[in-house]
Design a protein around this motif. Structure first.
Motif, PDB file in Angstrom:
ATOM      1  N   ILE A  22      -7.160  -1.405  19.241  1.00  0.00           N
ATOM      2  CA  ILE A  22      -6.108  -1.908  18.347  1.00  0.00           C
ATOM      3  C   ILE A  22      -5.499  -3.198  18.908  1.00  0.00           C
ATOM      4  CG2 ILE A  22      -3.939  -1.344  17.156  1.00  0.00           C
ATOM      5  CD1 ILE A  22      -6.234   0.538  16.396  1.00  0.00           C
ATOM      6  N   SER A  42      -1.919  -5.827   7.247  1.00  0.00           N
ATOM      7  CA  SER A  42      -1.779  -4.375   7.152  1.00  0.00           C
ATOM      8  C   SER A  42      -2.861  -3.708   7.996  1.00  0.00           C
ATOM      9  CB  SER A  42      -1.937  -3.927   5.703  1.00  0.00           C
ATOM     10  OG  SER A  42      -0.817  -4.320   4.988  1.00  0.00           O
ATOM     11  N   GLY A  43      -2.445  -2.722   8.756  1.00  0.00           N
ATOM     12  CA  GLY A  43      -3.401  -2.010   9.593  1.00  0.00           C
ATOM     13  C   GLY A  43      -3.750  -2.759  10.867  1.00  0.00           C
ATOM     14  N   LYS A  46       0.842  -3.249  14.059  1.00  0.00           N
ATOM     15  CA  LYS A  46       2.267  -3.558  14.315  1.00  0.00           C
ATOM     16  C   LYS A  46       3.042  -2.291  14.691  1.00  0.00           C
ATOM     17  CE  LYS A  46       2.687  -5.338  10.187  1.00  0.00           C
ATOM     18  NZ  LYS A  46       1.275  -5.114   9.775  1.00  0.00           N
ATOM     19  N   GLN A  89       9.916   3.877   9.579  1.00  0.00           N
ATOM     20  CA  GLN A  89       9.826   3.628   8.131  1.00  0.00           C
ATOM     21  C   GLN A  89      10.501   4.765   7.374  1.00  0.00           C
ATOM     22  OE1 GLN A  89       6.022   2.483   6.443  1.00  0.00           O
ATOM     23  NE2 GLN A  89       5.454   1.495   8.358  1.00  0.00           N
ATOM     24  N   HIS A 201       7.101  -6.925   6.422  1.00  0.00           N
ATOM     25  CA  HIS A 201       6.300  -7.779   5.531  1.00  0.00           C
ATOM     26  C   HIS A 201       7.234  -8.582   4.635  1.00  0.00           C
ATOM     27  CE1 HIS A 201       2.370  -6.023   6.343  1.00  0.00           C
ATOM     28  NE2 HIS A 201       2.900  -4.827   6.271  1.00  0.00           N
TER      29      HIS A 201
HETATM   30  N1  LIG Z   1      -2.365   8.192  15.835  1.00  0.00           N
HETATM   31  C1  LIG Z   1      -3.385   7.453  15.421  1.00  0.00           C
HETATM   32  N2  LIG Z   1      -4.646   7.872  15.578  1.00  0.00           N
HETATM   33  C2  LIG Z   1      -5.695   7.118  15.198  1.00  0.00           C
HETATM   34  N3  LIG Z   1      -5.585   5.896  14.640  1.00  0.00           N
HETATM   35  C3  LIG Z   1      -4.347   5.425  14.455  1.00  0.00           C
HETATM   36  C4  LIG Z   1      -3.182   6.168  14.828  1.00  0.00           C
HETATM   37  N4  LIG Z   1      -2.080   5.429  14.532  1.00  0.00           N
HETATM   38  C5  LIG Z   1      -2.550   4.284  13.986  1.00  0.00           C
HETATM   39  N5  LIG Z   1      -3.892   4.279  13.938  1.00  0.00           N
HETATM   40  C6  LIG Z   1      -4.731   3.178  13.449  1.00  0.00           C
HETATM   41  O1  LIG Z   1      -4.350   2.008  14.136  1.00  0.00           O
HETATM   42  C7  LIG Z   1      -4.445   0.869  13.269  1.00  0.00           C
HETATM   43  C8  LIG Z   1      -3.132   0.116  13.291  1.00  0.00           C
HETATM   44  O2  LIG Z   1      -2.137   0.905  12.624  1.00  0.00           O
HETATM   45  P1  LIG Z   1      -0.647   0.416  12.445  1.00  0.00           P
HETATM   46  O3  LIG Z   1       0.057   1.503  11.689  1.00  0.00           O
HETATM   47  O4  LIG Z   1      -0.070   0.005  13.739  1.00  0.00           O
HETATM   48  O5  LIG Z   1      -0.822  -0.862  11.522  1.00  0.00           O
HETATM   49  P2  LIG Z   1       0.306  -1.781  10.894  1.00  0.00           P
HETATM   50  O6  LIG Z   1       0.004  -3.173  11.300  1.00  0.00           O
HETATM   51  O7  LIG Z   1       1.651  -1.246  11.242  1.00  0.00           O
HETATM   52  O8  LIG Z   1      -0.006  -1.576   9.343  1.00  0.00           O
HETATM   53  P3  LIG Z   1       0.944  -1.632   8.053  1.00  0.00           P
HETATM   54  O9  LIG Z   1       1.437  -3.044   7.956  1.00  0.00           O
HETATM   55  O10 LIG Z   1       0.021  -1.282   6.956  1.00  0.00           O
HETATM   56  O11 LIG Z   1       2.048  -0.620   8.259  1.00  0.00           O
HETATM   57  C9  LIG Z   1      -4.830   1.411  11.894  1.00  0.00           C
HETATM   58  O12 LIG Z   1      -6.208   1.236  11.728  1.00  0.00           O
HETATM   59  C10 LIG Z   1      -4.490   2.873  11.981  1.00  0.00           C
HETATM   60  O13 LIG Z   1      -5.326   3.627  11.154  1.00  0.00           O
END
Ligand SMILES: Nc1ncnc2c1ncn2[C@@H]1O[C@H](COP(=O)(O)OP(=O)(O)OP(=O)(O)O)[C@@H](O)[C@H]1O
Length: 255
Positions: A22, A42-43, A46, A89, A201
């Motif tokens: 990540i 997204s994803g 963050k 959130q 966002h």
């Molecule tokens: N506990 C977990 N186990 C496995 N994968 C995870 C876990 N938590 C997050 N991920 C994965 O890590 C990646 C980053 O997730 P994260 O929620 O940090 O993204 P984000 O930038 O906050 O997205 P968004 O803007 O959509 O909220 C994603 O692919 C998510 O599926």
């Protein structure tokens, strides 16, 4: 000018879930008293970064130092719990508890304070975030979206932390409630001398209240600067984000 004090230092961070990396080579500084926005696709990681800064997600390697403490290497957990407030959130309130009980929860978990003094402290926090006294006896389902967010902030600030983390604080709010929430964050930052880290966002929030914005792309922080400077960033993803049609309306200085 005196050098700004770093209150969070993230260095060489690598996080992964199984084989899915990540973050890699991620560095980030947060300075005392600032409102730092974190943006990214997204994803893109963050929320995972926020959880890592909070000590909830252990990295594969790298370090996170908060207030001089390496949070993954024998930190003073009591100090961290009382110095880092977080609103996840949706406010993430306990649905079966009243707002008052939600705000009392951190005191019950981390302090010996009980009884009348506890009730008074919780009520002070509730009025601090601009909620009327009678909101204290309502359950989350009886509160509007904006009230829930305020309640989440009241709970995050229960133990008087100096660091406040917000994950998508204005998501789901109408523009008026979102603008009021932004104002609340600025006045709390000023009154309580907080440092605020906010994943969002919401371009309005970024342009209105952030002192700096850090951009998470390609697993690392690719740019961090005052938001107006990011449209001319050297980083391509950052430029395209801040030159996007939605962001462009802020670029002329008006909105
Ligand atoms: N506990 C977990 N186990 C496995 N994968 C995870 C876990 N938590 C997050 N991920 C994965 O890590 C990646 C980053 O997730 P994260 O929620 O940090 O993204 P984000 O930038 O906050 O997205 P968004 O803007 O959509 O909220 C994603 O692919 C998510 O599926």
């Amino acid at each position: 000018m005196a050098e700004r004090e770093r209150v969070i230092e993230v260095r060489d961070l690598k996080t992964a879930f199984g084989k899915t990396v990540i973050h890699e080579d991620l560095d980030l500084d947060v300075y005392r008293g600032e409102i730092l926005g974190i943006v990214g696709a997204s994803g893109g990681g963050k929320s995972v970064l926020l959880n890592t800064m909070l000590g909830l997600q252990r990295p594969i390697s790298g370090s996170v130092v908060v207030g001089g403490q390496d949070i993954f290497n024998n930190p003073d957990r009591k100090w961290l719990a009382s110095n880092m407030g977080v609103m996840f959130q949706n406010g993430a309130l306990f649905s079966s508890l009243t707002l008052q009980e939600n705000v009392e929860a951190p005191f019950l978990e981390h302090t010996e304070i009980r009884g009348e003094f506890l009730s008074r402290l919780a009520q002070m926090k509730i009025s601090l975030v601009g909620l009327a006294n009678d909101a204290a006896y309502k359950r989350p389902a009886e509160l509007s979206g904006g009230m829930k967010k305020r309640a989440g902030v009241a709970r995050a600030l229960a133990l008087d932390p100096k660091l406040l983390f917000l994950d998508e604080p204005t998501a789901g709010l109408d523009p008026l409630a979102a603008a009021e929430f932004d104002d609340l964050i600025v006045s709390l930052r000023d009154a309580l001398e907080l440092t605020v880290v906010m994943v969002t966002h919401d371009l309005d929030s970024l342009f209105q209240i952030s002192d700096r914005v850090a951009v998470l792309a390609d697993k690392k922080i690719v740019a961090s600067d005052a938001v107006e400077k990011l449209r001319d960033s050297e980083d391509e993803w950052t430029r395209s984000y801040f030159q996007s049609r939605r962001a462009r309306r802020f670029n002329s200085g008006g909105n």
